[in-house]
Design a protein around this motif. Structure first.
Motif, PDB file in Angstrom:
ATOM      1  N   TYR A  69       0.699  -0.977  -0.177  1.00 55.57           N
ATOM      2  CA  TYR A  69       0.100   0.052  -0.120  1.00 55.57           C
ATOM      3  C   TYR A  69       0.789   0.928   0.368  1.00 55.57           C
ATOM      4  CZ  TYR A  69      -3.737  -3.466   0.156  1.00 55.57           C
ATOM      5  OH  TYR A  69      -5.135  -4.301   0.798  1.00 55.57           O
ATOM      6  N   PHE A  70       0.320   2.383  -0.965  1.00 54.79           N
ATOM      7  CA  PHE A  70       1.620   3.499  -0.957  1.00 54.79           C
ATOM      8  C   PHE A  70      -0.002   4.839  -0.233  1.00 54.79           C
ATOM      9  CE2 PHE A  70       2.664   0.821  -3.972  1.00 54.79           C
ATOM     10  CZ  PHE A  70       4.320   1.320  -4.192  1.00 54.79           C
ATOM     11  N   GLU A  71       0.696   5.945  -0.029  1.00 54.48           N
ATOM     12  CA  GLU A  71       0.001   7.339   0.378  1.00 54.48           C
ATOM     13  C   GLU A  71      -0.149   7.913  -0.451  1.00 54.48           C
ATOM     14  OE1 GLU A  71      -0.420   8.141   3.649  1.00 54.48           O
ATOM     15  OE2 GLU A  71       0.657   6.020   4.412  1.00 54.48           O
ATOM     16  N   LEU A  72      -1.150   8.663  -0.703  1.00 57.44           N
ATOM     17  CA  LEU A  72      -1.786   9.202  -1.865  1.00 57.44           C
ATOM     18  C   LEU A  72      -0.870  10.064  -2.742  1.00 57.44           C
ATOM     19  CD1 LEU A  72      -4.448  10.639  -3.022  1.00 57.44           C
ATOM     20  CD2 LEU A  72      -4.049  12.404  -1.078  1.00 57.44           C
ATOM     21  N   ASP A  73      -0.794   9.899  -3.463  1.00 55.00           N
ATOM     22  CA  ASP A  73       0.068  10.372  -4.725  1.00 55.00           C
ATOM     23  C   ASP A  73       1.731  10.204  -4.260  1.00 55.00           C
ATOM     24  OD1 ASP A  73       1.001  12.392  -7.228  1.00 55.00           O
ATOM     25  OD2 ASP A  73       1.735  14.131  -5.359  1.00 55.00           O
ATOM     26  N   SER A  74       1.900   8.836  -3.737  1.00 50.86           N
ATOM     27  CA  SER A  74       3.248   8.662  -3.780  1.00 50.86           C
ATOM     28  C   SER A  74       3.894   7.215  -4.357  1.00 50.86           C
ATOM     29  CB  SER A  74       3.453   8.349  -2.253  1.00 50.86           C
ATOM     30  OG  SER A  74       4.662   8.325  -1.304  1.00 50.86           O
ATOM     31  N   ALA A  75       5.022   6.782  -4.172  1.00 52.36           N
ATOM     32  CA  ALA A  75       5.543   5.449  -4.881  1.00 52.36           C
ATOM     33  C   ALA A  75       6.577   5.286  -3.582  1.00 52.36           C
ATOM     34  CB  ALA A  75       6.027   6.005  -6.574  1.00 52.36           C
ATOM     35  N   THR A  76       6.635   5.885  -2.264  1.00 56.18           N
ATOM     36  CA  THR A  76       7.911   5.600  -1.980  1.00 56.18           C
ATOM     37  C   THR A  76       7.010   4.058  -0.487  1.00 56.18           C
ATOM     38  OG1 THR A  76       8.466   7.730  -1.810  1.00 56.18           O
ATOM     39  CG2 THR A  76       8.814   6.362  -0.245  1.00 56.18           C
ATOM     40  N   LEU A  77       7.997   3.327  -0.531  1.00 61.87           N
ATOM     41  CA  LEU A  77       8.122   2.522   0.076  1.00 61.87           C
ATOM     42  C   LEU A  77       7.236   2.028   1.767  1.00 61.87           C
ATOM     43  CD1 LEU A  77       9.595  -0.612  -1.774  1.00 61.87           C
ATOM     44  CD2 LEU A  77       7.356  -0.745  -1.852  1.00 61.87           C
ATOM     45  N   LYS A  78       6.639   1.778   1.959  1.00 60.04           N
ATOM     46  CA  LYS A  78       6.616   2.683   3.762  1.00 60.04           C
ATOM     47  C   LYS A  78       7.140   1.338   4.427  1.00 60.04           C
ATOM     48  CE  LYS A  78       1.606   3.551   3.582  1.00 60.04           C
ATOM     49  NZ  LYS A  78       0.837   3.511   3.958  1.00 60.04           N
ATOM     50  N   PRO A  79       7.559   1.254   5.784  1.00 62.40           N
ATOM     51  CA  PRO A  79       8.720   0.090   6.234  1.00 62.40           C
ATOM     52  C   PRO A  79       8.220  -1.368   6.236  1.00 62.40           C
ATOM     53  CG  PRO A  79       8.171   2.329   7.578  1.00 62.40           C
ATOM     54  CD  PRO A  79       8.125   2.278   5.935  1.00 62.40           C
TER      55      PRO A  79
END
Length: 178
Positions: A69-79
């Motif tokens: 899952y990602f945050e809004l408008d993001s392509a950064t991986l969560k820990p």
């Protein structure tokens, strides 16, 4: 003539006294009525690499992974996604014949074109992370569905969070149709 006869007699008697080396036969290992000998151990038939791979697949079970899952408008991986991806990378390295397609998804916020591009970036970041962990590039492919395949059709923040994801589809190289 006596000498010849004597020489022949010596040769025959020495030949008869010579011990023969016993050769084993298949019946030597069978028990008989007078002797309770047990059969000797037989070497196991060597396994082929195909049998070894099949056994490994059965032992490991089917491969699956939760969505990332990602945050809004993001392509950064969560820990928390990184931990799951580390386990997935290990499983994929152990199964070089397994192929995975990473599909990128977005919520409905934004234009269709923007969401297709964002879904592509999300799938690419997951693919690249797996590659950096040693998964072969030939095992990985990506696709973006943007907002076209939502998990939830609701118009709530919770539904939008569920739709911002990357999912995995697994296949075997033997069954791939590409």
């Amino acid at each position: 003539m006596n000498r010849t006869l004597l020489s022949l007699l010596v040769v025959v008697s020495l030949t008869g006294c010579a011990s023969k080396q016993k050769t084993s036969s298949a019946t030597d290992t069978l028990p008989d009525a007078h002797n309770n000998r047990r059969p000797t151990a037989v070497a196991a038939t060597p396994r082929t690499s195909a049998e070894d791979e099949e056994e490994a697949r059965r032992r490991m079970g089917p491969l699956s992974a939760d969505p990332v899952y990602f945050e809004l408008d993001s392509a950064t991986l969560k820990p928390e996604s990184r931990e799951m991806l580390n386990a997935l990378a290990t499983a994929l390295r152990e199964r070089p014949a397994t192929r995975v397609t990473v599909s990128g998804h977005t919520c409905e916020l934004g234009t269709v074109e923007y969401n297709i591009a964002l879904g592509q970036r999300r799938a690419a970041v997951v693919r690249d992370y797996l590659r950096n962990l040693g998964v072969a590039s030939t095992q990985l492919s990506i696709i973006s569905y943007g907002e076209e395949r939502p998990l939830s059709e609701a118009h709530t923040d919770e539904a939008f969070r569920k739709n911002r994801r990357a999912e995995f589809t697994f296949s075997s190289a033997e069954h791939a149709t590409r």
